[in-house]
Every structure is written in structure tokens, then in C-alpha cells.
Write an enzyme that holds these catalytic residues in place. Structure first.
Site, PDB file in Angstrom:
ATOM      1  N   VAL A   1      54.423  -6.690  34.160  1.00 56.87           N
ATOM      2  CA  VAL A   1      54.475  -6.090  32.823  1.00 56.87           C
ATOM      3  C   VAL A   1      53.311  -6.670  32.043  1.00 56.87           C
ATOM      4  O   VAL A   1      53.192  -7.895  31.906  1.00 56.87           O
ATOM      5  CB  VAL A   1      55.805  -6.400  32.113  1.00 56.87           C
ATOM      6  CG1 VAL A   1      55.797  -5.789  30.717  1.00 56.87           C
ATOM      7  CG2 VAL A   1      56.978  -5.877  32.925  1.00 56.87           C
TER       8      VAL A   1
ATOM      9  N   ASN B   1      34.919 -10.668  48.636  1.00 57.93           N
ATOM     10  CA  ASN B   1      34.324 -10.496  49.966  1.00 57.93           C
ATOM     11  C   ASN B   1      32.844 -10.135  49.899  1.00 57.93           C
ATOM     12  O   ASN B   1      32.075 -10.813  49.242  1.00 57.93           O
ATOM     13  CB  ASN B   1      35.134  -9.469  50.760  1.00 57.93           C
ATOM     14  CG  ASN B   1      36.594  -9.877  50.885  1.00 57.93           C
ATOM     15  OD1 ASN B   1      36.908 -11.055  51.010  1.00 57.93           O
ATOM     16  ND2 ASN B   1      37.499  -8.917  50.830  1.00 57.93           N
TER      17      ASN B   1
ATOM     18  N   GLY C   1      47.914 -13.773  33.200  1.00 56.85           N
ATOM     19  CA  GLY C   1      48.548 -14.288  31.989  1.00 56.85           C
ATOM     20  C   GLY C   1      47.781 -15.402  31.305  1.00 56.85           C
ATOM     21  O   GLY C   1      46.626 -15.689  31.635  1.00 56.85           O
TER      22      GLY C   1
END
Length: 578
Positions: free
Chosen positions: A290, A472, A523
Site C-alpha cells: 500500500v 544487472n 518506505g
């Protein structure tokens, strides 16, 4: 006499040498230009003036080493040393982030195999940097990003070809050993019956159900590929430092052919608030993350403060004695709160309660984005998505469910990976139904974008935008080219942070320089992720001080009105045939 003659000869040679390099002329120019200024540090200003005529710095050494990323996993650091004014100087280093395609509910042996593969890849990457790349990039100007990336691409292609040759030789040897050890089978006494089986009488034929497209194999990641991306990023950072400009401006100059933009827009952050464990006891499997998206009217500083307030209130609700069934399980590797839910309504009720408690309104003061990671919840035996424990939906039913969800909860303005990349028909349907009011973003569907230059038939499902990740063998030039293609097709670019993030902040500069619409960093609870938000805040402050900060926009694309279904563009158009 001989000594005097030798001295005169040396003086003549010195005079010729200095005149040949126009030293007297340059020194006279410097003295004449600096005298009216009368600088406090005369010799410092002389050095600055004369440095304009020095040779451009060139790469003299690359150093690769194994380091740890933000979750303690091994990754690669590439260090750039240049010859600057006749001296070797360390310019900068870049640490690569790592991305794992192993799902949350993977078996222990799968996780163990992935860790071994990661260790081998980092070890090989270190060897590539210290040997092959150190040789081919020596004496190259770090400001020549295009040439550097071209050489890196050629080196990578050669490494892949070498590996294929070795594997083919090993396979041939194994086949020869098998042939030598084979025993001729005994002749069959009776040939097997070739009579066809008859169907049972009286049974009606079942209606044929169209099977779902099978899962496309994961894009192979060649061992050592981190070396290519790491070297390209380190060279870009060195080029920016030596050009005395920040990396975000250096990236913008590369994208726009050295034309400096008058204004720049910060990407809107997609701040992950909750990580919903799909392998927990909770029933909800549809939502993995979320995220909060701030309104464009807020500055980034204001937006971060508002996100922090929301996070504090959500944490309080989850930890309170009269809390709802979900409980706080800690901080995830994404830098957000980890919990689980039994339904989508339960999850959204928590969000609405938290907003109401602090006087905010969803859809006005903050928006939501959901990362569905649908590829992780497909049950291939049932050929349906398991959205809740024991509750399954077909791809067409998923589209109807999302349409109802967005109509009921209009504050959700972005869905990431609502479907697998293989369900292209449903991607088209959901874009036509919801594209005018919600971003339909492909993240897992974008994993094959790195094959753009090698796969001439690349086909990615229709969507509003694509999450690009610097992982990568992706090079800086690749990101610039891909973002340009997306811009041309009116698709938005989102730069995303991989699972195994490092402390390197370059991703933020790349996002600003490329003009990305969103930046998906995770976050606000882990150092390697918070460092990137701090970097974004610093760039905002710098652009605002220069009067070069342009306000971001939230614009949706109405796929249904823009063109007919058969004319809808793919994310990446099919290349023209020669």
C-alpha cells in the site's frame, strides 16, 4: 665550457618546449585578466585559469569489490580512478542494487539456490571489473558516456557468447558419454496396439474453455552482469563530478543532447506505507504493498511530513490495545510497516480511520496506490488468481473486480501489476475501462525491457506506464533510450527501487534527470531508502533556489477515447523492418 654549452642547449630546448605549448602566451593572458580582479588567492586563481588548458581526465583504473546491500546481501561496488593533471585520483564509486525474482512463499531450497547464484554472480562481476573492464575502459574520457556504454555492451555480448560456447561444448561431451554408455534395446515381441480410444456413449461434450496463456520464462540473468550496470553508473557519476554538475543535470543533458533544461520536475514519490505479507495467515493475497501518493500542490518537504503523520497514526492503530485484527509485525526490507489483512475492505477501513483521526481526507490530502503483484497469486492448476485464501477469479473476473474497486474507492489512483504480463487481452480491457482515472502500471511486465536492443520482437502489454529498475546489465544509456521511447508513446516512466537496495543515491538523480513521473523507493524506515528521500529533498531545495522547479502533474490517459482498440499502441512499438 662544456657545462655552459649544455646549459645553453637546455635553455633553447626549454624555450622551444614552452613556446610549442604556448605557455608564455597563456601566462601573459592569465596575468592580464587577473590583475584587475586582484584575487585574494592569486596562485589559486592562476591554477584555475591555467587548468582550462589541461588535458581532459581519462580513466586509469577500475576497482571492483564485493560489498553488502541494505538487507545484508552481497552486491558489487565499482570505483573509478582517473588521471587528472598527471596524477591518479579516485573520483567516485557506485554500488549496485540487486533484484530477486524469488517470490515470498518460495521453498527454502529455492531461496538457498538463489543466494548461491547471487554470490557467484557478484564474484564473477568483481572479476570482470578488475580484469576485462579495467583493460577496455582505460584511457577513455569518463564524460563520453555513449562510447563507454557501447564498449560495455560489446564486452557483455562477448561474455555471453563465450559462456554459450562453453555450455555447448559441455553438452556435446555429455551426449558423447551417454551414447558410449548406451545398450541396444531388445526387440519388442508384440507391437503396441494402435486402436484409438472411443469416447463414452451418452456423454455430452464439455464446452471448451480457453486456457490462460502460460507463464513466460523469467529473463535469464547472466552471471556477472552486475559489472556492466555498475561500471556504466560509476562512469556517469564520474562524468558529472568532472563536469562540475550534479548527476541529475548531467543525466538530463545526456537525454536532451547537451541542451540544458530551463525547468525540471521532481517525480512524485510513491511512498510504501504497508507491506501485506501474502504468505501470512491473513486471507488477503491481492495486495502486496500500500503506497501513498501526495497531491501535486504539496512540496516534497510537506508531502514527507504528511506521510510521516499518517505512518505514526497507522502504527498507533495497529499497536493500540483495541486494535483491529491485523497486528504490526515489524519493519520489512522495503522500509515500511508489515502486517496482514483478511479483506480489502478491512485494509481500506484502517486507512480511512487513520486519515480521519488526523483530520485528513483520502482522495484530497493524499492518494493511494496498490501493488497487486498479480503474478505471485496465480494458481496455474486452477488457471485463476487467488485473491483471498480459497477465493479465485479468472483474468476476466479480475478486470470486473478492479473496475468495481476503483468506482467504489476513487482515492486509489494507481494499480501496479494488477494482472500478469501474459494476460494481454485483460490489460487492454482494464486500460480502456480505468485508464482515464487510474494509472495501470507494469512492473513485473517490464522485466524484459532490458532485452529491447537484442529482442527485435519485444511485446509488452498495454499499460499507462512502466517501472524501470537499474539492475544487472542495464546501462545509463539504456535508461535514457527507454524513457525517450515511453515519452514518445505518452506512457509514464516510473523509476523503481529493487528489493535489495543499496546506500547509493544515484537512482534519485537518474529519475529527476530522465523526467520520471513517479519514483518508487519503498518506505521511510530504513537508512538506504531514507537516504534517497533525503537526496530528493536536497534536489528540490536546489532547483527551487534557482527558480528551476516546475510543478508536477497528475494526468491520466483515456485509452477508450484516444484510439480504437486495434490501434492502441504497445508500450514499446515494433521496430521497422529494413
Amino acid at each position: 665550457m662544456e657545462a655552459a654549452e649544455r646549459l645553453r642547449r637546455l635553455r633553447r630546448e626549454a624555450a622551444e618546449y614552452y613556446r610549442g605549448h604556448r605557455v608564455p602566451e597563456r601566462v601573459e593572458e592569465a596575468l592580464n585578466s587577473l590583475f584587475p580582479l586582484r584575487p585574494g588567492d592569486l596562485f589559486g586563481e592562476l591554477a584555475n585559469y591555467l587548468s582550462k588548458f589541461s588535458k581532459a581526465p581519462v580513466i586509469c583504473k577500475l576497482v571492483g569489490r564485493k560489498v553488502l546491500d541494505g538487507v545484508g546481501q552481497p552486491t558489487l561496488e565499482v570505483e573509478i580512478h582517473c588521471t587528472v593533471k598527471n596524477y591518479e585520483k579516485r573520483i567516485c564509486s557506485a554500488v549496485m542494487a540487486t533484484h530477486s525474482q524469488i517470490p515470498e512463499n518460495a521453498l527454502p531450497e529455492t531461496i538457498e539456490a538463489d543466494e548461491k547464484e547471487r554470490n557467484d554472480s557478484v564474484h564473477t562481476a568483481v572479476e570482470w571489473v578488475n580484469e576485462s573492464l579495467n583493460t577496455i575502459l582505460r584511457d577513455l574520457e569518463p564524460t563520453d558516456q555513449c562510447q563507454a556504454d557501447k564498449m560495455l555492451g560489446e564486452c557483455f555480448a562477448n561474455k555471453v557468447d563465450e559462456k554459450k560456447e562453453i555450455e555447448e561444448q559441455e553438452e556435446e561431451g555429455e551426449e558423447e558419454e551417454e551414447e558410449a554408455g548406451k545398450v541396444a534395446p531388445a526387440p519388442a515381441l508384440c507391437p503396441p496396439s494402435s486402436k484409438p480410444k472411443r469416447g463414452r456413449k451418452g456423454k455430452k461434450a464439455l464446452v471448451e474453455v480457453k486456457p490462460i496463456p502460460p507463464a513466460e520464462p523469467a529473463e535469464p540473468v547472466p552471471c556477472g552482469s552486475l559489472a556492466i550496470g555498475g561500471a556504466s553508473l560509476a562512469i556517469a557519476k564520474a562524468g558529472a563530478i568532472l563536469s562540475h554538475v550534479p548527476l541529475y543535470l548531467y543525466t538530463a543533458l545526456l537525454k536532451h543532447d547537451q541542451e540544458s533544461p530551463k525547468e525540471m520536475t521532481l517525480p512524485l514519490p510513491m511512498v510504501t506505507l504497508l507491506n501485506c505479507e501474502k504468505n501470512s495467515r491473513a486471507k488477503l493475497k491481492l495486495v502486496k504493498e500500500v503506497m501513498l501518493i501526495p497531491p501535486v500542490e504539496l512540496s516534497l518537504k510537506q508531502a514527507i511530513e504528511r506521510v510521516r503523520d499518517i505512518q505514526k497514526e497507522v502504527t498507533r492503530l495497529l499497536e493500540s490495545p483495541d486494535k483491529m485484527p491485523p497486528t504490526l509485525k515489524g519493519i520489512s526490507h522495503l522500509g515500511c510497516l508489515t502486517t496482514g489483512y483478511d479483506s480489502l475492505e478491512q485494509l481500506l477501513l484502517l486507512m480511512q480511520t487513520a486519515f480521519n483521526n488526523i483530520g485528513l481526507e483520502l482522495g484530497t490530502d493524499m492518494y493511494l496506490a496498490l501493488n497487486c503483484a498479480a503474478h505471485e497469486i496465480m494458481d496455474y492448476e486452477k488457471e485463476k488468481y487467488e485473491i483471498l485464501t480459497g477465493t479465485f477469479k479468472s483474468p476476466d473476473e479480475m478486470v470486473a473486480m478492479y473496475v468495481e474497486m476503483i468506482n467504489n474507492f476513487p482515492f486509489i489512483i494507481a494499480l501496479i501489476d494488477p494482472l500478469r504480463k501474459e494476460d494481454r487481452e485483460q490489460w487492454s480491457s482494464i486500460c480502456c475501462a480505468l485508464g482515464s482515472k487510474c494509472y495501470l502500471i507494469a512492473e513485473d511486465a517490464a522485466t524484459q525491457i532490458s532485452r529491447l536492443k537484442t529482442d527485435q520482437n519485444i511485446n509488452i502489454a498495454m499499460c499507462s506506464g512502466v517501472v524501470l529498475k537499474y539492475i544487472n546489465q542495464i546501462k545509463v544509456s539504456d535508461l535514457i533510450e527507454l524513457s525517450g521511447i515511453l515519452d514518445g508513446q505518452r506512457h509514464i516512466t516510473i523509476l523503481g527501487s529493487p528489493d535489495g537496495e543499496s546506500s547509493d543515491e544515484s537512482l534519485v538523480d537518474l529519475a529527476v534527470g530522465l523526467g520520471a513521473r513517479f519514483l518508487k523507493l519503498g518506505g521511510l524506515c530504513r537508512g538506504e531508502r531514507v537516504a534517497k528521500y533525503n537526496r530528493l529533498l536536497a534536489i528540490e531545495e536546489e532547483l527551487a533556489a534557482k527558480g528551476a522547479l516546475r510543478e508536477a502533474k497528475l494526468e491520466f490517459v483515456d485509452f477508450a477515447e484516444e484510439s480504437q482498440p486495434e490501434q492502441l499502441p504497445d508500450v514499446l512499438p515494433a521496430p521497422e523492418q529494413d
